[in-house]
Motif scaffolding. Structure first.
Motif, PDB file in Angstrom:
ATOM      1  N   VAL A  34     181.413 105.643  -0.973  1.00  0.00           N
ATOM      2  CA  VAL A  34     182.448 104.454  -0.446  1.00  0.00           C
ATOM      3  C   VAL A  34     181.264 103.360  -0.038  1.00  0.00           C
ATOM      4  N   LEU A  35     181.973 102.388  -0.645  1.00  0.00           N
ATOM      5  CA  LEU A  35     180.973 100.929  -0.665  1.00  0.00           C
ATOM      6  C   LEU A  35     181.857 100.332   0.283  1.00  0.00           C
ATOM      7  N   TYR A  36     181.236  99.891   1.561  1.00  0.00           N
ATOM      8  CA  TYR A  36     182.037  99.051   2.627  1.00  0.00           C
ATOM      9  C   TYR A  36     181.459  97.712   2.800  1.00  0.00           C
ATOM     10  N   CYS A  37     182.242  96.914   2.719  1.00  0.00           N
ATOM     11  CA  CYS A  37     181.519  95.463   2.805  1.00  0.00           C
ATOM     12  C   CYS A  37     181.845  94.928   4.229  1.00  0.00           C
ATOM     13  N   LEU A  38     180.787  94.854   4.948  1.00  0.00           N
ATOM     14  CA  LEU A  38     180.808  94.514   6.154  1.00  0.00           C
ATOM     15  C   LEU A  38     180.997  93.175   6.418  1.00  0.00           C
ATOM     16  N   CYS A  39     180.403  92.076   5.787  1.00  0.00           N
ATOM     17  CA  CYS A  39     180.455  90.616   5.603  1.00  0.00           C
ATOM     18  C   CYS A  39     180.117  90.129   4.219  1.00  0.00           C
ATOM     19  N   GLY A  40     180.854  89.052   4.031  1.00  0.00           N
ATOM     20  CA  GLY A  40     180.533  88.203   2.848  1.00  0.00           C
ATOM     21  C   GLY A  40     181.691  88.986   1.572  1.00  0.00           C
ATOM     22  N   GLU A  41     181.272  88.642   0.348  1.00  0.00           N
ATOM     23  CA  GLU A  41     181.983  88.960  -0.740  1.00  0.00           C
ATOM     24  C   GLU A  41     181.177  89.612  -1.965  1.00  0.00           C
ATOM     25  N   LEU A  42     181.583  90.419  -2.448  1.00  0.00           N
ATOM     26  CA  LEU A  42     180.754  91.045  -3.613  1.00  0.00           C
ATOM     27  C   LEU A  42     181.724  91.412  -4.741  1.00  0.00           C
ATOM     28  N   ASP A  43     181.463  90.848  -5.989  1.00  0.00           N
ATOM     29  CA  ASP A  43     182.219  91.233  -7.277  1.00  0.00           C
ATOM     30  C   ASP A  43     181.642  92.612  -7.516  1.00  0.00           C
ATOM     31  N   VAL A  44     182.515  93.639  -7.797  1.00  0.00           N
ATOM     32  CA  VAL A  44     182.253  94.813  -8.262  1.00  0.00           C
ATOM     33  C   VAL A  44     182.639  95.000  -9.787  1.00  0.00           C
ATOM     34  N   ILE A  45     181.675  95.264 -10.655  1.00  0.00           N
ATOM     35  CA  ILE A  45     182.075  95.440 -12.095  1.00  0.00           C
ATOM     36  C   ILE A  45     182.160  96.826 -12.515  1.00  0.00           C
ATOM     37  N   SER A  46     183.314  97.282 -12.996  1.00  0.00           N
ATOM     38  CA  SER A  46     183.422  98.513 -13.841  1.00  0.00           C
ATOM     39  C   SER A  46     184.113  98.513 -15.177  1.00  0.00           C
ATOM     40  N   ASP A  47     183.440  98.760 -16.014  1.00  0.00           N
ATOM     41  CA  ASP A  47     183.829  98.701 -17.550  1.00  0.00           C
ATOM     42  C   ASP A  47     183.997  97.279 -17.608  1.00  0.00           C
ATOM     43  N   ASP A  48     185.257  96.709 -18.035  1.00  0.00           N
ATOM     44  CA  ASP A  48     185.488  95.278 -18.260  1.00  0.00           C
ATOM     45  C   ASP A  48     186.396  94.565 -17.288  1.00  0.00           C
ATOM     46  N   GLU A  49     186.123  95.251 -16.281  1.00  0.00           N
ATOM     47  CA  GLU A  49     187.133  94.770 -14.940  1.00  0.00           C
ATOM     48  C   GLU A  49     185.934  94.156 -13.670  1.00  0.00           C
ATOM     49  N   THR A  50     186.632  93.454 -13.177  1.00  0.00           N
ATOM     50  CA  THR A  50     185.808  92.968 -11.982  1.00  0.00           C
ATOM     51  C   THR A  50     186.691  92.671 -10.942  1.00  0.00           C
ATOM     52  N   VAL A  51     186.373  93.073  -9.675  1.00  0.00           N
ATOM     53  CA  VAL A  51     187.291  93.002  -8.597  1.00  0.00           C
ATOM     54  C   VAL A  51     186.567  92.354  -7.496  1.00  0.00           C
ATOM     55  N   ILE A  52     187.070  91.960  -6.365  1.00  0.00           N
ATOM     56  CA  ILE A  52     186.192  91.227  -5.560  1.00  0.00           C
ATOM     57  C   ILE A  52     186.326  92.017  -4.138  1.00  0.00           C
ATOM     58  N   LEU A  53     185.264  92.713  -3.715  1.00  0.00           N
ATOM     59  CA  LEU A  53     185.354  93.308  -2.242  1.00  0.00           C
ATOM     60  C   LEU A  53     185.109  92.280  -1.203  1.00  0.00           C
ATOM     61  N   GLY A  54     185.810  92.101  -0.395  1.00  0.00           N
ATOM     62  CA  GLY A  54     185.613  91.038   0.835  1.00  0.00           C
ATOM     63  C   GLY A  54     185.160  91.823   1.961  1.00  0.00           C
ATOM     64  N   SER A  55     184.902  90.864   2.767  1.00  0.00           N
ATOM     65  CA  SER A  55     184.634  91.602   4.322  1.00  0.00           C
ATOM     66  C   SER A  55     185.758  92.572   4.729  1.00  0.00           C
ATOM     67  N   GLU A  56     185.091  93.369   5.464  1.00  0.00           N
ATOM     68  CA  GLU A  56     185.699  94.318   5.997  1.00  0.00           C
ATOM     69  C   GLU A  56     186.819  95.304   5.131  1.00  0.00           C
ATOM     70  N   THR A  57     186.341  95.400   3.990  1.00  0.00           N
ATOM     71  CA  THR A  57     186.904  96.192   2.977  1.00  0.00           C
ATOM     72  C   THR A  57     186.286  97.188   2.320  1.00  0.00           C
ATOM     73  N   ALA A  58     186.799  98.385   2.107  1.00  0.00           N
ATOM     74  CA  ALA A  58     186.284  99.347   1.412  1.00  0.00           C
ATOM     75  C   ALA A  58     186.721  99.910   0.172  1.00  0.00           C
ATOM     76  N   MET A  59     185.850 100.335  -0.697  1.00  0.00           N
ATOM     77  CA  MET A  59     186.043 100.846  -1.963  1.00  0.00           C
ATOM     78  C   MET A  59     185.581 102.522  -2.091  1.00  0.00           C
ATOM     79  N   LEU A  60     186.484 103.216  -2.902  1.00  0.00           N
ATOM     80  CA  LEU A  60     186.013 104.453  -3.278  1.00  0.00           C
ATOM     81  C   LEU A  60     185.381 104.495  -4.599  1.00  0.00           C
ATOM     82  N   VAL A  61     184.517 105.127  -4.692  1.00  0.00           N
ATOM     83  CA  VAL A  61     183.865 105.369  -6.025  1.00  0.00           C
ATOM     84  C   VAL A  61     183.438 106.865  -6.612  1.00  0.00           C
ATOM     85  N   PRO A  62     184.405 107.184  -7.433  1.00  0.00           N
ATOM     86  CA  PRO A  62     184.297 108.774  -7.637  1.00  0.00           C
ATOM     87  C   PRO A  62     182.741 108.992  -8.558  1.00  0.00           C
TER      88      PRO A  62
END
Length: 128
Positions: free
Chosen positions: A55-83
């Protein structure tokens, strides 16, 4: 009876410089690892995979998360599951560091010393 709960303050954790930013290992259990990550402004980490679920949990700020040809923005207080075995990269497009938590199950290492050894082996491997 002694409590078997481990408590660690982020300010007491040793900071380890890595290609992904400053890592501060917080907790290593049998089935879970938690690492604080400070991603410097402008840093880009190329896509790579880990064998553990995370799990990548962004505490503060924003990260671009790149997977294959897709980019999503992971913002503050947001989590992402990475298999497991999923390649992702991250990029901090801002002018300030981004703070995040990396939560892995099972943990890729069981101690700070083991993490240092893993980082050292990756560093020497990239110089070859």
């Amino acid at each position: 009876m002694t409590m078997k709960i481990e408590i660690k303050n982020i300010h007491e954790a040793e900071g380890l410089k890595t290609p992904e930013g400053l890592m501060k290992p917080l907790i290593f259990g049998e089935r879970l690892g938690v690492i604080h990550l400070e991603v410097p402004a402008g840093l880009e980490v190329m896509p790579h995979a880990h064998t553990t679920e995370g799990v990548l949990y962004c505490l503060c700020g924003e990260l671009d998360v790149i997977s294959d040809d897709e980019t999503v923005i992971l913002g503050s207080e947001t989590a992402m599951l990475v298999p497991p075995n999923t390649e992702i990269g991250i990029k901090n497009r801002s002018n300030a560091p981004v703070n995040a938590l990396l939560i892995s199950s099972p943990p890729p290492v069981k101690s700070v010393e083991e993490l240092k050894g893993l980082l050292k082996s990756h560093e020497s491997g990239s110089r070859s």
